[in-house]
Scaffold this motif. Structure first.
Motif, PDB file in Angstrom:
ATOM      1  N   PHE A 114      41.155  85.235 106.589  1.00 55.03           N
ATOM      2  CA  PHE A 114      41.189  83.891 106.002  1.00 55.03           C
ATOM      3  C   PHE A 114      40.698  83.918 104.558  1.00 55.03           C
ATOM      4  N   ASN A 115      39.595  84.633 104.301  1.00 53.82           N
ATOM      5  CA  ASN A 115      39.077  84.714 102.938  1.00 53.82           C
ATOM      6  C   ASN A 115      40.038  85.466 102.018  1.00 53.82           C
ATOM      7  N   ARG A 123      42.744  83.007 101.169  1.00 51.47           N
ATOM      8  CA  ARG A 123      42.270  82.010 100.199  1.00 51.47           C
ATOM      9  C   ARG A 123      42.248  82.582  98.783  1.00 51.47           C
ATOM     10  N   ALA A 124      41.802  83.838  98.655  1.00 50.83           N
ATOM     11  CA  ALA A 124      41.785  84.483  97.338  1.00 50.83           C
ATOM     12  C   ALA A 124      43.202  84.659  96.801  1.00 50.83           C
ATOM     13  N   PHE A 135      45.780  82.746  97.545  1.00 54.91           N
ATOM     14  CA  PHE A 135      46.257  81.406  97.190  1.00 54.91           C
ATOM     15  C   PHE A 135      45.717  80.992  95.825  1.00 54.91           C
ATOM     16  N   ILE A 136      44.461  81.258  95.566  1.00 57.66           N
ATOM     17  CA  ILE A 136      43.871  80.910  94.276  1.00 57.66           C
ATOM     18  C   ILE A 136      44.500  81.735  93.161  1.00 57.66           C
ATOM     19  N   GLN A 195      37.279  77.267  92.214  1.00 58.91           N
ATOM     20  CA  GLN A 195      36.491  78.312  92.874  1.00 58.91           C
ATOM     21  C   GLN A 195      36.988  79.649  92.350  1.00 58.91           C
ATOM     22  N   TYR A 239      35.713  84.574  97.096  1.00 58.66           N
ATOM     23  CA  TYR A 239      36.313  84.850  98.407  1.00 58.66           C
ATOM     24  C   TYR A 239      36.443  86.349  98.671  1.00 58.66           C
ATOM     25  N   ARG A 279      34.649  88.499 101.627  1.00 59.23           N
ATOM     26  CA  ARG A 279      35.402  89.408 102.496  1.00 59.23           C
ATOM     27  C   ARG A 279      34.717  90.768 102.595  1.00 59.23           C
TER      28      ARG A 279
END
Length: 72
Positions: free
Chosen positions: A20-21, A24-25, A27-28, A36, A41, A45
């Motif tokens: 998940f992390n 998220r990284a 996606f950013i 963020q 992220y 991890r």
């Protein structure tokens, strides 16, 4: 529930949280959002990867899980 099952459940949940992390990284990084930091992220991890390794070593040492003696 037995202790080996709980240890395996904790390990699987930590691995899902690591993925998940990582997502998220990604996606950013793709979106370019800078609210963020991406390294936040990725650092999380790495931290949880270390926790997974420590939990594995402790579980092996205490005998909660047993490695495969012949992997082939």
């Amino acid at each position: 529930m037995t202790t080996p099952f709980i240890v395996k459940l904790v390990l699987v949940s930590l691995l899902v949280f690591i993925l998940f992390n990582l997502a998220r990284a990604l996606f950013i990084m793709v979106k370019g959002q800078h609210q963020q930091s991406m390294s936040h992220y990725l650092g999380r991890r790495v931290l949880f990867s270390v926790v997974v390794i420590v939990v594995l070593l402790v579980a092996l040492g205490l005998g909660y899980i047993q490695p495969n003696p012949r992997p082939y």
